[in-house]
Scaffold this motif. Structure first.
Motif, PDB file in Angstrom:
ATOM      1  N   ALA A   1      12.662   0.461  -6.273  1.00 41.97           N
ATOM      2  CA  ALA A   1      11.625   1.354  -6.714  1.00 41.97           C
ATOM      3  C   ALA A   1      11.097   2.582  -5.860  1.00 41.97           C
ATOM      4  CB  ALA A   1      10.389   0.428  -7.523  1.00 41.97           C
ATOM      5  N   MET A   2      11.360   2.338  -4.711  1.00 39.90           N
ATOM      6  CA  MET A   2      10.831   3.454  -3.789  1.00 39.90           C
ATOM      7  C   MET A   2      11.488   4.807  -4.058  1.00 39.90           C
ATOM      8  SD  MET A   2       8.346   2.318  -1.933  1.00 39.90           S
ATOM      9  CE  MET A   2       8.363   3.251  -0.173  1.00 39.90           C
ATOM     10  N   PRO A   3      13.105   4.863  -3.813  1.00 42.31           N
ATOM     11  CA  PRO A   3      13.944   5.885  -4.036  1.00 42.31           C
ATOM     12  C   PRO A   3      13.536   6.328  -5.499  1.00 42.31           C
ATOM     13  CG  PRO A   3      15.200   4.089  -3.698  1.00 42.31           C
ATOM     14  CD  PRO A   3      13.858   3.437  -3.119  1.00 42.31           C
ATOM     15  N   VAL A   4      13.584   5.535  -6.304  1.00 43.03           N
ATOM     16  CA  VAL A   4      13.405   6.001  -7.871  1.00 43.03           C
ATOM     17  C   VAL A   4      12.327   6.921  -7.815  1.00 43.03           C
ATOM     18  CG1 VAL A   4      12.871   5.058 -10.152  1.00 43.03           C
ATOM     19  CG2 VAL A   4      14.702   4.006  -8.922  1.00 43.03           C
TER      20      VAL A   4
ATOM     21  N   THR B   1       8.730  -1.057 -12.526  1.00 43.28           N
ATOM     22  CA  THR B   1       8.260   0.036 -12.378  1.00 43.28           C
ATOM     23  C   THR B   1       7.704   0.822 -13.322  1.00 43.28           C
ATOM     24  OG1 THR B   1       9.561   0.020 -10.393  1.00 43.28           O
ATOM     25  CG2 THR B   1       8.760   2.064 -10.760  1.00 43.28           C
ATOM     26  N   VAL B   2       6.475   1.378 -13.330  1.00 44.16           N
ATOM     27  CA  VAL B   2       6.117   2.466 -14.292  1.00 44.16           C
ATOM     28  C   VAL B   2       5.621   3.663 -13.604  1.00 44.16           C
ATOM     29  CG1 VAL B   2       4.247   2.923 -15.928  1.00 44.16           C
ATOM     30  CG2 VAL B   2       5.124   0.542 -15.678  1.00 44.16           C
ATOM     31  N   LEU B   3       6.315   4.913 -14.035  1.00 45.32           N
ATOM     32  CA  LEU B   3       6.063   6.171 -13.579  1.00 45.32           C
ATOM     33  C   LEU B   3       5.741   7.096 -14.450  1.00 45.32           C
ATOM     34  CD1 LEU B   3       9.106   6.110 -11.089  1.00 45.32           C
ATOM     35  CD2 LEU B   3       7.112   5.404 -10.504  1.00 45.32           C
ATOM     36  N   ALA B   4       4.821   8.088 -14.285  1.00 46.11           N
ATOM     37  CA  ALA B   4       4.637   9.304 -15.308  1.00 46.11           C
ATOM     38  C   ALA B   4       4.289  10.367 -14.349  1.00 46.11           C
ATOM     39  CB  ALA B   4       3.565   8.844 -15.978  1.00 46.11           C
TER      40      ALA B   4
ATOM     41  N   THR C   1       0.995  -1.087  -0.114  1.00 52.22           N
ATOM     42  CA  THR C   1      -0.021   0.028   0.016  1.00 52.22           C
ATOM     43  C   THR C   1       0.835   1.240   0.167  1.00 52.22           C
ATOM     44  OG1 THR C   1      -1.770  -0.997   1.113  1.00 52.22           O
ATOM     45  CG2 THR C   1      -1.718   1.199   1.240  1.00 52.22           C
ATOM     46  N   VAL C   2       2.034   1.196   0.838  1.00 52.31           N
ATOM     47  CA  VAL C   2       2.800   2.466   0.950  1.00 52.31           C
ATOM     48  C   VAL C   2       3.466   2.477  -0.548  1.00 52.31           C
ATOM     49  CG1 VAL C   2       4.824   3.394   2.036  1.00 52.31           C
ATOM     50  CG2 VAL C   2       3.154   2.121   3.299  1.00 52.31           C
TER      51      VAL C   2
END
Length: 570
Positions: free
Chosen positions: A207-210, A178-181, A148-149
């Motif tokens: 993935a958290m720090p990224v 990981t997918v980020l936008a 969840t976090v």
């Protein structure tokens, strides 16, 4: 009942045998539940959920073999050891005891010492299984909380924009993909697809720090290269040697219609041309993130001209390396065929997922499969990003002025825009206008740098070849820059319930010939040169150049109408 005490179901149609067994079991301190046939054994199992079952093989109504199969089905993942009691001696019958769900067997007549030993052994096994189940439940609960976090951090952003599509098919609660936008302050979109080595929680930790770095720096307007350097430095510091992040990053400039693409270790990014159906592949030419120390990491993105309707596709190697039951890989050739035979660009994304799923068939996937696509659109389709503030509309510094002068060394290595934007948004009323402010500031600063100091001509960007040449020249001239400067003078004054912000940017270049007619032309110019100034003219209340053309003054008052109103009235 002590921790060693068990509930034992004895199913035997022979009263004498059943009583003897019950006496032995009770003398060992265990509770006994009795059944005289297979049907009763099922009923008693549902009522008491015993820890161990002593099952006679041959009973009326329902034999022990059938009762055992049904009990194992109902038990599911719960461990319920079944010890068969039988007078049968042939190998086939004894094997049938095990095949029907039995865990062991005892031949009649019963040996008390052996029976006690078997009960104790299966009791220990049952307790160990219960402990493992308890630990597993606790681990799953902790993973769900962590997920969840993780999702709140790693899957925020602007993935819901109408021109973006993504699909994540993880193998575990956590996965290595990981997918980020995120929206850039100038209205553009920054995308990141990462594929960490391994699976599960260890692969997802990075993935958290990224995500934190990507969202934080993108929102502030940092360049792609700066974001990648920061991510690489963090991963190199915190991850063990064998864990790193293959990835691809794409910056879409929806105003100037260009894409900046960096690929490091993942399959080629596909740039699909909507008008012709042609595909340009951007192959990996960089090492993954977290492999090299900061001093040796130098990201090398490429710039591509785009038109509305053009698309970029990013995927993890789980797509091309998916395999069927025969062990064949899906491969890049099948991907190419999907693009070659595509008749509707809007269906390509779904066609890829369907094709991979059909190809895998009954084979179990052994890697995460992740797909991300973005379509080039006009800024009016997605609007400028808004940064809302929970504070009052007026606050922070109100009457101030700042001056920033950048010489050749700074211009070649430093991007002042995130720093200046951070200062501007200290005025609470300007925070929600961060997109407007960055767009104005970026266009005016880049014009001063590229055309004033570097002497670049926007008319080079009229075709794909000239577009690439323009940005090659830009990098080359920045690297060789030994003279020149850009000065930024910015002031703010309160005005009624809002304020007035003034930008004055001066460069050391010779300037250019212009007139009010030139600025009017820029507003309606469909070509690539002048798009930025046309947008600035719509966003500002005033936009004026000095006679030489090397000093521009822009004034922006707030509060301002919404972007949709600017579009309708612009």
């Amino acid at each position: 009942m002590s921790s060693a005490s068990l509930t034992i179901l004895i199913a035997d149609d022979n009263n004498t045998d059943r009583r003897i067994l019950s006496a032995i079991v009770q003398q060992e301190g265990h509770k006994v539940v009795e059944a005289t046939n297979g049907e009763e054994a099922l009923e008693r199992f549902n009522e008491s959920v015993p820890d161990i079952i002593l099952m006679d093989a041959l009973m009326p109504k329902m034999n022990g073999f059938e009762a055992s199969r049904l009990i194992k089905q109902r038990a599911g993942n719960q461990l319920v050891p079944i010890i068969f009691l039988t007078s049968l001696q042939d190998a086939s019958s004894l094997a049938n005891c095990l095949e029907s769900g039995g865990d062991d067997f005892m031949s009649k007549p019963y040996n008390r010492v052996i029976l006690k030993a078997k009960i104790n052994a299966f009791g220990r096994m049952r307790r160990m299984h219960d402990q493992l189940q308890s630990h597993n439940r606790q681990m799953l609960l902790e993973q769900q909380v962590a997920k969840t976090v993780f999702d709140n951090v790693a899957h925020s952003g602007c993935l819901a924009l109408p021109n973006l599509r993504h699909s994540l098919s993880p193998l575990a609660v956590f996965n290595g993909d990981t997918v980020l936008a995120e929206r850039k302050p100038d209205g553009g979109i920054s995308l990141f697809l990462g594929d960490f080595t391994g699976h599960g929680l260890p692969a997802a930790i990075g993935a958290m720090p990224v995500a934190e770095i990507f969202y934080g720096m993108t929102q502030k307007g940092f360049a792609m290269e700066d974001v990648l350097r920061e991510i690489n430095a963090k991963l190199y510091t915190i991850l063990p040697t064998e864990v790193f992040c293959c990835g691809a990053m794409v910056d879409l400039d929806v105003t100037n219609k260009m894409a900046r693409i960096w690929v490091g270790g993942v399959p080629s990014v596909y740039l699909y041309r909507g008008d012709s159906g042609a595909v340009e592949k951007v192959a990996s030419s960089n090492l993954p993130l977290g492999v090299l120390p900061s001093r040796r990491f130098s990201p090398q993105p490429n710039d591509y001209r785009m038109h509305n309707g053009d698309r970029v596709f990013l995927w993890s190697d789980g797509i091309v390396e998916s395999h069927n039951e025969a062990g064949e890989l899906f491969g890049e050739e099948r991907l190419d065929a999907l693009f070659t035979h595509a008749t509707d660009p809007d269906r390509i994304f779904d066609d890829i997922l369907v094709a991979v799923d059909q190809f895998i068939g009954g084979s179990r996937p052994d890697d995460d499969t992740t797909l991300l696509s973005a379509t080039m659109v006009d800024l009016d389709v997605i609007g400028l990003p808004l940064l809302h503030s929970n504070k009052a509309s007026i606050g922070g510094p109100m009457d101030w002025q700042m001056n920033l002068q950048l010489g050749p060394q700074s211009l070649g290595a430093f991007n002042p825009l995130p720093l200046v934007l951070n200062i501007l948004t200290e005025v609470e009323g300007l925070r929600s206008l961060s997109g407007h402010l960055y767009t104005v500031l970026a266009e005016l600063f880049n014009n001063a740098l590229e055309h004033g100091v570097l002497g670049l001509d926007s008319k080079l960007k009229q075709d794909s070849q000239g577009f690439a040449q323009y940005y090659q020249l830009r990098e080359q001239r920045l690297a060789d820059l030994t003279s020149g400067q850009v000065c930024l003078d910015i002031s703010h004054r309160p005005l009624g319930n809002g304020g007035e912000l003034t930008f004055e940017i001066t460069d050391s270049g010779p300037g250019f010939a212009h007139s009010h007619q030139d600025l009017a032309y820029l507003t309606d110019n469909p070509d690539y040169s002048g798009r930025g100034l046309a947008l600035v003219r719509r966003l500002c209340d005033e936009l004026d150049f000095n006679d030489a053309g090397n000093r521009v003054r822009a004034t922006l008052c707030w509060p301002r109408p919404a972007w949709s109103e600017l579009h309708l009235n612009g």
